[in-house]
Design a protein around this motif. Structure first.
Motif, PDB file in Angstrom:
ATOM      1  N   ASP A 177      16.968  29.556  46.342  1.00 47.34           N
ATOM      2  CA  ASP A 177      17.930  30.408  45.654  1.00 47.34           C
ATOM      3  C   ASP A 177      19.187  29.641  45.239  1.00 47.34           C
ATOM      4  OD1 ASP A 177      16.237  32.561  45.872  1.00 47.34           O
ATOM      5  OD2 ASP A 177      17.241  33.422  47.630  1.00 47.34           O
ATOM      6  N   GLN A 178      19.466  28.521  45.906  1.00 45.56           N
ATOM      7  CA  GLN A 178      20.650  27.732  45.583  1.00 45.56           C
ATOM      8  C   GLN A 178      20.397  26.694  44.491  1.00 45.56           C
ATOM      9  OE1 GLN A 178      22.940  26.318  49.004  1.00 45.56           O
ATOM     10  NE2 GLN A 178      21.812  27.776  50.276  1.00 45.56           N
ATOM     11  N   ARG A 198      17.445  17.834  46.080  1.00 47.08           N
ATOM     12  CA  ARG A 198      18.429  18.883  46.379  1.00 47.08           C
ATOM     13  C   ARG A 198      17.888  19.818  47.466  1.00 47.08           C
ATOM     14  NH1 ARG A 198      23.086  20.913  47.335  1.00 47.08           N
ATOM     15  NH2 ARG A 198      23.560  22.890  46.395  1.00 47.08           N
ATOM     16  N   LEU A 199      16.602  20.181  47.367  1.00 48.90           N
ATOM     17  CA  LEU A 199      15.994  21.040  48.391  1.00 48.90           C
ATOM     18  C   LEU A 199      16.041  20.382  49.763  1.00 48.90           C
ATOM     19  CD1 LEU A 199      12.763  22.705  46.934  1.00 48.90           C
ATOM     20  CD2 LEU A 199      14.713  23.831  47.992  1.00 48.90           C
ATOM     21  N   ARG A 200      15.690  19.095  49.812  1.00 51.43           N
ATOM     22  CA  ARG A 200      15.741  18.381  51.095  1.00 51.43           C
ATOM     23  C   ARG A 200      17.142  18.407  51.675  1.00 51.43           C
ATOM     24  NH1 ARG A 200      12.095  14.816  48.613  1.00 51.43           N
ATOM     25  NH2 ARG A 200      13.789  13.463  47.943  1.00 51.43           N
ATOM     26  N   HIS A 202      15.822  23.733  37.844  1.00 44.29           N
ATOM     27  CA  HIS A 202      15.208  23.082  39.014  1.00 44.29           C
ATOM     28  C   HIS A 202      14.252  24.030  39.721  1.00 44.29           C
ATOM     29  CE1 HIS A 202      18.448  19.721  39.579  1.00 44.29           C
ATOM     30  NE2 HIS A 202      17.620  19.471  38.595  1.00 44.29           N
ATOM     31  N   LYS A 203      14.684  25.276  39.861  1.00 39.94           N
ATOM     32  CA  LYS A 203      13.826  26.268  40.507  1.00 39.94           C
ATOM     33  C   LYS A 203      12.521  26.434  39.718  1.00 39.94           C
ATOM     34  CE  LYS A 203      16.091  29.851  41.868  1.00 39.94           C
ATOM     35  NZ  LYS A 203      16.755  31.155  41.999  1.00 39.94           N
ATOM     36  N   LEU A 204      12.635  26.477  38.400  1.00 45.89           N
ATOM     37  CA  LEU A 204      11.453  26.677  37.559  1.00 45.89           C
ATOM     38  C   LEU A 204      10.508  25.489  37.621  1.00 45.89           C
ATOM     39  CD1 LEU A 204      10.034  28.563  35.619  1.00 45.89           C
ATOM     40  CD2 LEU A 204      11.351  27.549  33.769  1.00 45.89           C
ATOM     41  N   SER A 219       7.940  32.070  59.842  1.00 44.12           N
ATOM     42  CA  SER A 219       8.790  33.040  59.148  1.00 44.12           C
ATOM     43  C   SER A 219      10.183  32.480  58.925  1.00 44.12           C
ATOM     44  CB  SER A 219       8.886  34.339  59.952  1.00 44.12           C
ATOM     45  OG  SER A 219       7.626  34.944  60.064  1.00 44.12           O
ATOM     46  N   ILE A 220      10.712  31.816  59.929  1.00 43.00           N
ATOM     47  CA  ILE A 220      12.043  31.208  59.805  1.00 43.00           C
ATOM     48  C   ILE A 220      12.030  30.120  58.739  1.00 43.00           C
ATOM     49  CG2 ILE A 220      13.759  29.811  61.021  1.00 43.00           C
ATOM     50  CD1 ILE A 220      13.006  31.440  63.554  1.00 43.00           C
ATOM     51  N   ASP A 221      10.968  29.317  58.732  1.00 43.89           N
ATOM     52  CA  ASP A 221      10.855  28.270  57.713  1.00 43.89           C
ATOM     53  C   ASP A 221      10.819  28.867  56.310  1.00 43.89           C
ATOM     54  OD1 ASP A 221      10.819  26.337  59.674  1.00 43.89           O
ATOM     55  OD2 ASP A 221       8.635  26.063  59.635  1.00 43.89           O
ATOM     56  N   ARG A 222      10.069  29.964  56.144  1.00 45.31           N
ATOM     57  CA  ARG A 222       9.996  30.606  54.824  1.00 45.31           C
ATOM     58  C   ARG A 222      11.349  31.154  54.396  1.00 45.31           C
ATOM     59  NH1 ARG A 222       5.034  32.007  56.825  1.00 45.31           N
ATOM     60  NH2 ARG A 222       5.725  34.020  57.598  1.00 45.31           N
ATOM     61  N   VAL A 223      12.085  31.738  55.320  1.00 42.57           N
ATOM     62  CA  VAL A 223      13.421  32.268  54.999  1.00 42.57           C
ATOM     63  C   VAL A 223      14.351  31.131  54.600  1.00 42.57           C
ATOM     64  CG1 VAL A 223      15.466  33.365  56.001  1.00 42.57           C
ATOM     65  CG2 VAL A 223      13.210  34.355  56.394  1.00 42.57           C
ATOM     66  N   ASN A 224      14.340  30.040  55.362  1.00 41.73           N
ATOM     67  CA  ASN A 224      15.190  28.891  55.038  1.00 41.73           C
ATOM     68  C   ASN A 224      14.819  28.277  53.693  1.00 41.73           C
ATOM     69  OD1 ASN A 224      16.828  28.998  57.329  1.00 41.73           O
ATOM     70  ND2 ASN A 224      15.393  27.795  58.533  1.00 41.73           N
ATOM     71  N   LEU A 225      13.528  28.184  53.425  1.00 33.68           N
ATOM     72  CA  LEU A 225      13.087  27.636  52.143  1.00 33.68           C
ATOM     73  C   LEU A 225      13.505  28.547  50.995  1.00 33.68           C
ATOM     74  CD1 LEU A 225      11.605  25.461  50.573  1.00 33.68           C
ATOM     75  CD2 LEU A 225       9.474  26.713  50.996  1.00 33.68           C
ATOM     76  N   GLN A 226      13.366  29.850  51.172  1.00 32.56           N
ATOM     77  CA  GLN A 226      13.765  30.789  50.119  1.00 32.56           C
ATOM     78  C   GLN A 226      15.265  30.697  49.850  1.00 32.56           C
ATOM     79  OE1 GLN A 226      11.727  32.760  48.130  1.00 32.56           O
ATOM     80  NE2 GLN A 226      13.647  32.879  47.007  1.00 32.56           N
ATOM     81  N   ARG A 227      16.074  30.595  50.912  1.00 29.96           N
ATOM     82  CA  ARG A 227      17.524  30.460  50.742  1.00 29.96           C
ATOM     83  C   ARG A 227      17.857  29.168  49.990  1.00 29.96           C
ATOM     84  NH1 ARG A 227      19.479  32.315  56.746  1.00 29.96           N
ATOM     85  NH2 ARG A 227      19.168  34.536  56.439  1.00 29.96           N
ATOM     86  N   ALA A 228      17.172  28.094  50.335  1.00 28.54           N
ATOM     87  CA  ALA A 228      17.419  26.824  49.646  1.00 28.54           C
ATOM     88  C   ALA A 228      16.994  26.924  48.182  1.00 28.54           C
ATOM     89  CB  ALA A 228      16.669  25.687  50.351  1.00 28.54           C
TER      90      ALA A 228
END
Length: 167
Positions: free
Chosen positions: A96-97, A140-142, A102-104, A85-94
């Motif tokens: 969103d930035q 950028r995500l990394r 890039h997101k698409l 769950s924490i990993d998913r939250v961190n990934l979603q926050r990243a």
């Protein structure tokens, strides 16, 4: 492709929900039915991949504990559900930035399973630009995840870092 009618019905519903969520990404370069078919096929393939991973993952033996007659539990072990769950939250926050393009491109390639040729058609880019955009988005995500998680073990040793800085 699904293997049974109940799973096929669930996947059909998932496909239509995905279409509703992602309709803004449909550019009209191909027929709508082709786009819908690709989404449905990708969902089935992702389901097969997930099932294959679940079947091949090692399972904890549930042999009874000699004295108590109940399954052995590892005390003090990590809570994998919480960590996920924490990993998913961190990934979603990243995510969103990231910039919208890039997101698409990450979503189209890594989540939806589109090939670079298809992404190039959807985005009206060259195939090389699609690859470059995905590379930049992942880089950028990394970086964002490293900042968020402060994972020292992912950071190169100081000597290697100095060599990279000299280039």
């Amino acid at each position: 492709m699904a293997g049974n009618p109940a799973e096929a019905e669930d996947l059909t519903q998932d496909a239509f929900l995905t279409v509703l969520r992602k309709i803004q990404t449909f550019r009209g370069d191909a027929a709508f039915s082709t786009w819908l078919h690709r989404i449905a096929v990708n969902l089935v393939l992702m389901g097969h991949r997930k099932n294959a991973l679940l079947e091949s993952s090692p399972k904890k033996p549930s042999e009874p504990d000699g004295d108590r007659g109940r399954p052995h539990e590892e005390l003090g072990g990590p809570d994998l559900l919480l960590a996920g769950s924490i990993d998913r939250v961190n990934l979603q926050r990243a995510m969103d930035q990231l910039t919208p393009s890039h997101k698409l491109v990450v979503e189209l390639h890594d989540i939806q399973g589109y090939k670079h040729k298809e992404i190039a058609q959807i985005m009206d880019w060259s195939i090389g630009n699609s690859k470059a955009q995905l590379h930049r988005a992942r880089r950028r995500l990394r970086g964002l995840l490293r900042e968020t998680l402060r994972l020292e073990w992912l950071t190169p040793p100081q000597a290697l870092q100095a060599q990279l800085n000299q280039r």
